[in-house]
Design a protein around this motif. Structure first.
Motif, PDB file in Angstrom:
ATOM      1  N   GLU A  24      12.966  -0.650   0.623  1.00 42.30           N
ATOM      2  CA  GLU A  24      12.211  -1.442  -0.518  1.00 42.30           C
ATOM      3  C   GLU A  24      11.463  -2.536   0.295  1.00 42.30           C
ATOM      4  O   GLU A  24      11.818  -2.840   1.135  1.00 42.30           O
ATOM      5  CB  GLU A  24      13.353  -2.334  -1.319  1.00 42.30           C
ATOM      6  N   GLN A  26       9.348  -6.350  -0.748  1.00 44.97           N
ATOM      7  CA  GLN A  26       8.941  -7.090  -1.459  1.00 44.97           C
ATOM      8  C   GLN A  26       7.844  -7.951  -1.061  1.00 44.97           C
ATOM      9  O   GLN A  26       7.860  -8.229   0.153  1.00 44.97           O
ATOM     10  CB  GLN A  26      10.196  -8.026  -1.698  1.00 44.97           C
ATOM     11  N   ARG A  32       7.772  -5.540  -6.339  1.00 44.46           N
ATOM     12  CA  ARG A  32       8.954  -4.516  -5.197  1.00 44.46           C
ATOM     13  C   ARG A  32       8.261  -3.167  -5.442  1.00 44.46           C
ATOM     14  O   ARG A  32       7.868  -2.885  -6.510  1.00 44.46           O
ATOM     15  CB  ARG A  32      10.369  -4.657  -5.338  1.00 44.46           C
ATOM     16  N   SER A  33       8.433  -2.543  -4.304  1.00 41.67           N
ATOM     17  CA  SER A  33       7.956  -1.016  -4.035  1.00 41.67           C
ATOM     18  C   SER A  33       9.209  -0.359  -3.499  1.00 41.67           C
ATOM     19  O   SER A  33       9.750  -0.907  -2.459  1.00 41.67           O
ATOM     20  CB  SER A  33       6.773  -0.954  -3.447  1.00 41.67           C
ATOM     21  N   SER A  34       9.638   0.834  -4.077  1.00 43.36           N
ATOM     22  CA  SER A  34      10.689   1.281  -3.476  1.00 43.36           C
ATOM     23  C   SER A  34      10.292   2.746  -2.686  1.00 43.36           C
ATOM     24  O   SER A  34       9.388   3.571  -3.217  1.00 43.36           O
ATOM     25  CB  SER A  34      11.932   1.721  -4.413  1.00 43.36           C
ATOM     26  N   ARG A  40      19.244   2.380  -0.286  1.00 42.79           N
ATOM     27  CA  ARG A  40      18.518   1.491   0.359  1.00 42.79           C
ATOM     28  C   ARG A  40      19.120   1.147   1.535  1.00 42.79           C
ATOM     29  O   ARG A  40      20.364   0.595   1.706  1.00 42.79           O
ATOM     30  CB  ARG A  40      18.132   0.281  -0.543  1.00 42.79           C
ATOM     31  N   LEU A  43      15.547  -3.928   3.023  1.00 47.88           N
ATOM     32  CA  LEU A  43      14.563  -4.744   2.454  1.00 47.88           C
ATOM     33  C   LEU A  43      13.949  -5.545   3.301  1.00 47.88           C
ATOM     34  O   LEU A  43      14.346  -6.220   4.139  1.00 47.88           O
ATOM     35  CB  LEU A  43      15.366  -5.660   1.426  1.00 47.88           C
TER      36      LEU A  43
END
Length: 405
Positions: A24, A26, A32-34, A40, A43
């Motif tokens: 992910e 941020q 946020r984009s995954s 996951r 991050l």
């Protein structure tokens, strides 16, 4: 909006190239984009828009500086993120003119002249022996170890590296050995204790020389081994055998022929030498962040550069071994020990230093596993030597229990 879209396009490319990585991102505005379809793994947070701009403008240099400052944060598996640093989509980011000029200036001011070389070495190796003691093995070997078995300890593997080199050099009692860039003295001390050689080592790190000299004395080897604070270009004498472990990366492209000529002048005719160095199959531009913050003056040579300049100096390569996976495993061991002592290291330096070295060490693991760096041991002779063994069997004879410790 444009900035975030550019980053999302980049992360989509990276994700397509490594579908096994799920992560992910941020952004500075909280959105946020995954990426990826699994659980996951990390991050990545851009705390400021300026941090993102710096990455797109300056590539690895921008990422490294923003991570060091704390404006880029990583939660989870840092190495999975660093894998993207070996991807062409990231490596080929169009750098800004300011960054290109800065990198060009950095290279020009990083030439390892006789006056600059001591400063470049001190920048990295004189951070303090207490710092390196925290995460190196007991012999203070700051180079690729040699793992004969998957479960070897770092201590075992570094001793096995010394033994492997001694066998390749075919050391015999009473022979003389010169060690260029001898570090904290581990190689010379091992060779003197186990093979009865007389050796001379040189380093441009004052702290290394002081440590090695004291260790030689404590080991009762002062008559057999001496370590001097000297540039390799000024070293004199003739020796039966030659070794250089993890120093060649500091020579610099312009001085490679000088190094080879010096090796020839130090080695008796027909004498055997070994060069243990990071290298690559083809010349690469190098990493500006590493050059600026970790190894000023550093240069990773290509294998053909090594072989060609050896030949031009009258040195004859006789055996080349690639220990890439051994180095990845070595640095993985260093990383574990480093993280064990991060609180101590932060007190010795600061939080930015901790993040800088975390990125450097973990980046090395990733580069050796997924990138272009290799670890070559290049065995050579000064001119032809017709008495060399016909096979490599002498390198791999069984080791008696307890003989390497």
């Amino acid at each position: 909006m444009v900035m975030r879209k550019t980053l999302e396009q980049l992360f989509n490319k990276l994700s397509d190239h490594a579908p096994d990585i799920s992560f992910e991102v941020q952004f500075w505005d909280g959105k946020r984009s995954s990426y990826g379809s699994g659980k996951r793994q990390f991050l990545l947070t851009f705390a400021t828009k300026q941090a993102a701009e710096h990455v797109l403008e300056s590539g690895s240099l921008g990422f490294g500086e923003e991570y060091m400052s704390g404006d880029i944060q990583v939660e989870g598996d840092f190495r999975q993120l660093l894998r993207f640093g070996t991807d062409a989509a990231f490596l080929n980011l169009p750098l800004g003119l300011k960054t290109k000029l800065a990198f060009q200036h950095l290279r020009q001011t990083s030439l390892n002249t006789l006056s600059r070389a001591p400063k470049h070495i001190a920048h990295h190796y004189d951070l303090g022996n207490d710092f390196y003691k925290l995460w190196l093995d007991k012999s203070m070997a700051y180079s690729c170890a040699y793992f004969r078995h998957e479960d070897d300890t770092l201590e075992q593997a570094q001793q096995q590296k010394y033994e492997h080199i001694c066998r390749k050099l075919q050391l015999k009692a009473g022979e003389t050995l010169v060690d260029i860039g001898c570090g904290w003295g581990g190689m010379l001390i091992y060779a003197a204790k186990h093979y009865g050689i007389r050796g001379v080592g040189c380093s441009l790190s004052k702290q290394q020389v002081e440590y090695a000299t004291d260790l030689v004395k404590r080991e009762g080897l002062s008559k057999e081994v001496s370590v001097v604070f000297e540039d390799y270009r000024k070293l004199e004498g003739r020796f039966d055998k030659f070794v250089s472990v993890g120093m060649f990366e500091h020579v610099g492209k312009q001085f490679i022929p000088v190094f080879m000529e010096k090796a020839k002048s130090l080695l008796t005719h027909g004498g055997i030498g070994l060069l243990h160095t990071i290298g690559e199959e083809r010349s690469m531009p190098g990493d500006p962040w590493t050059l600026k913050y970790i190894f000023p003056g550093g240069y990773i040579p290509s294998l053909d550069e090594i072989a060609r300049t050896m030949g031009e100096a009258g040195l004859v390569p006789t055996d080349i071994e690639n220990l890439r996976l051994h180095y990845a495993k070595t640095v993985e061991e260093w990383c574990v020990r480093y993280e064990t002592h991060v609180k101590t290291i932060e007190k010795m330096f600061d939080a930015s230093f901790v993040r800088m070295w975390r990125m450097f060490l973990n980046g090395c693991v990733i580069n050796f596993r997924y990138g272009t760096p290799r670890l070559y041991q290049v065995l050579f002779t000064n001119g032809l030597n017709n008495s060399l063994p016909l096979t490599r069997e002498h390198m791999y004879r069984p080791i008696a229990p307890g003989s390497v410790s």
